[in-house]
Design a protein around this motif. Structure first.
Motif, PDB file in Angstrom:
ATOM      1  N   VAL A  13      35.360 -75.130  60.459  1.00 47.83           N
ATOM      2  CA  VAL A  13      34.602 -75.850  60.825  1.00 47.83           C
ATOM      3  C   VAL A  13      33.434 -76.396  59.838  1.00 47.83           C
ATOM      4  O   VAL A  13      32.890 -77.302  59.777  1.00 47.83           O
ATOM      5  CB  VAL A  13      33.719 -75.182  62.118  1.00 47.83           C
ATOM      6  CG1 VAL A  13      32.373 -75.671  62.409  1.00 47.83           C
ATOM      7  CG2 VAL A  13      34.609 -74.897  63.167  1.00 47.83           C
ATOM      8  N   SER A  17      32.695 -80.083  58.484  1.00 45.93           N
ATOM      9  CA  SER A  17      31.454 -80.739  58.686  1.00 45.93           C
ATOM     10  C   SER A  17      30.691 -81.197  57.263  1.00 45.93           C
ATOM     11  O   SER A  17      30.087 -82.193  57.204  1.00 45.93           O
ATOM     12  CB  SER A  17      30.394 -79.439  59.222  1.00 45.93           C
ATOM     13  OG  SER A  17      29.909 -78.668  58.185  1.00 45.93           O
ATOM     14  N   ASP A  25      25.319 -73.982  66.288  1.00 41.82           N
ATOM     15  CA  ASP A  25      26.019 -75.043  66.162  1.00 41.82           C
ATOM     16  C   ASP A  25      27.754 -74.599  65.955  1.00 41.82           C
ATOM     17  O   ASP A  25      28.616 -75.264  66.502  1.00 41.82           O
ATOM     18  CB  ASP A  25      25.565 -75.681  65.030  1.00 41.82           C
ATOM     19  CG  ASP A  25      24.336 -76.355  65.568  1.00 41.82           C
ATOM     20  OD1 ASP A  25      23.835 -76.402  66.631  1.00 41.82           O
ATOM     21  OD2 ASP A  25      23.498 -76.730  64.461  1.00 41.82           O
ATOM     22  N   ASN A  28      29.244 -73.317  69.306  1.00 40.86           N
ATOM     23  CA  ASN A  28      29.302 -74.433  70.185  1.00 40.86           C
ATOM     24  C   ASN A  28      30.601 -75.590  69.678  1.00 40.86           C
ATOM     25  O   ASN A  28      31.189 -75.921  70.535  1.00 40.86           O
ATOM     26  CB  ASN A  28      28.104 -75.490  70.187  1.00 40.86           C
ATOM     27  CG  ASN A  28      26.987 -74.644  70.853  1.00 40.86           C
ATOM     28  OD1 ASN A  28      27.110 -73.463  71.669  1.00 40.86           O
ATOM     29  ND2 ASN A  28      25.712 -75.125  70.639  1.00 40.86           N
ATOM     30  N   TYR A  29      30.601 -75.852  68.403  1.00 41.12           N
ATOM     31  CA  TYR A  29      31.811 -76.661  68.133  1.00 41.12           C
ATOM     32  C   TYR A  29      33.138 -75.766  68.301  1.00 41.12           C
ATOM     33  O   TYR A  29      34.029 -76.560  68.764  1.00 41.12           O
ATOM     34  CB  TYR A  29      31.690 -76.773  66.297  1.00 41.12           C
ATOM     35  CG  TYR A  29      32.656 -77.836  65.965  1.00 41.12           C
ATOM     36  CD1 TYR A  29      32.482 -79.075  65.865  1.00 41.12           C
ATOM     37  CD2 TYR A  29      33.986 -77.642  65.554  1.00 41.12           C
ATOM     38  CE1 TYR A  29      33.127 -80.090  65.468  1.00 41.12           C
ATOM     39  CE2 TYR A  29      34.695 -78.330  65.168  1.00 41.12           C
ATOM     40  CZ  TYR A  29      34.502 -79.552  65.143  1.00 41.12           C
ATOM     41  OH  TYR A  29      35.327 -80.521  64.483  1.00 41.12           O
ATOM     42  N   ASP A  32      33.663 -75.946  72.107  1.00 40.73           N
ATOM     43  CA  ASP A  32      33.859 -77.311  72.476  1.00 40.73           C
ATOM     44  C   ASP A  32      35.242 -77.867  72.212  1.00 40.73           C
ATOM     45  O   ASP A  32      36.059 -78.570  72.710  1.00 40.73           O
ATOM     46  CB  ASP A  32      32.973 -78.359  72.043  1.00 40.73           C
ATOM     47  CG  ASP A  32      31.389 -77.991  72.401  1.00 40.73           C
ATOM     48  OD1 ASP A  32      31.319 -77.458  73.559  1.00 40.73           O
ATOM     49  OD2 ASP A  32      30.528 -78.761  72.086  1.00 40.73           O
ATOM     50  N   GLU A  33      35.734 -77.548  70.922  1.00 40.65           N
ATOM     51  CA  GLU A  33      37.040 -77.741  70.416  1.00 40.65           C
ATOM     52  C   GLU A  33      38.379 -77.105  70.697  1.00 40.65           C
ATOM     53  O   GLU A  33      39.398 -77.166  70.404  1.00 40.65           O
ATOM     54  CB  GLU A  33      36.921 -78.023  68.856  1.00 40.65           C
ATOM     55  CG  GLU A  33      35.856 -79.154  68.770  1.00 40.65           C
ATOM     56  CD  GLU A  33      36.444 -80.626  69.241  1.00 40.65           C
ATOM     57  OE1 GLU A  33      37.711 -80.728  69.370  1.00 40.65           O
ATOM     58  OE2 GLU A  33      35.565 -81.375  69.515  1.00 40.65           O
TER      59      GLU A  33
END
Length: 71
Positions: A13, A17, A25, A28-29, A32-33
């Protein structure tokens, strides 16, 4: 079956990024993925991300509220 450990997913991640991120964050990433599934089926929490980052201080650095790769 898990293909990657949580620390490997966090590295991915952060590398994708290209900049520092907060633990929230990152969590969440990941959620979400759908990059990591916990054994209990719950979503990855920012506390879990933070604990992993603290444990692997040879990989990650924390500064200014952000987590970055040490490399």
């Amino acid at each position: 079956m898990k293909l990657f450990r949580i620390e490997q997913v966090i590295v991915y991640v952060l590398a994708m990024s290209g900049h520092g991120m907060t633990a929230a964050d990152i969590a969440n990433y990941i959620n979400d993925e759908h990059l990591y599934i916990r054994k209990d089926g719950e979503p990855v929490s920012d506390r879990q991300v933070y604990a992993v980052v603290c444990k692997f201080n040879q990989i990650f650095v924390r500064e200014g509220g952000l987590i970055r790769l040490l490399m």
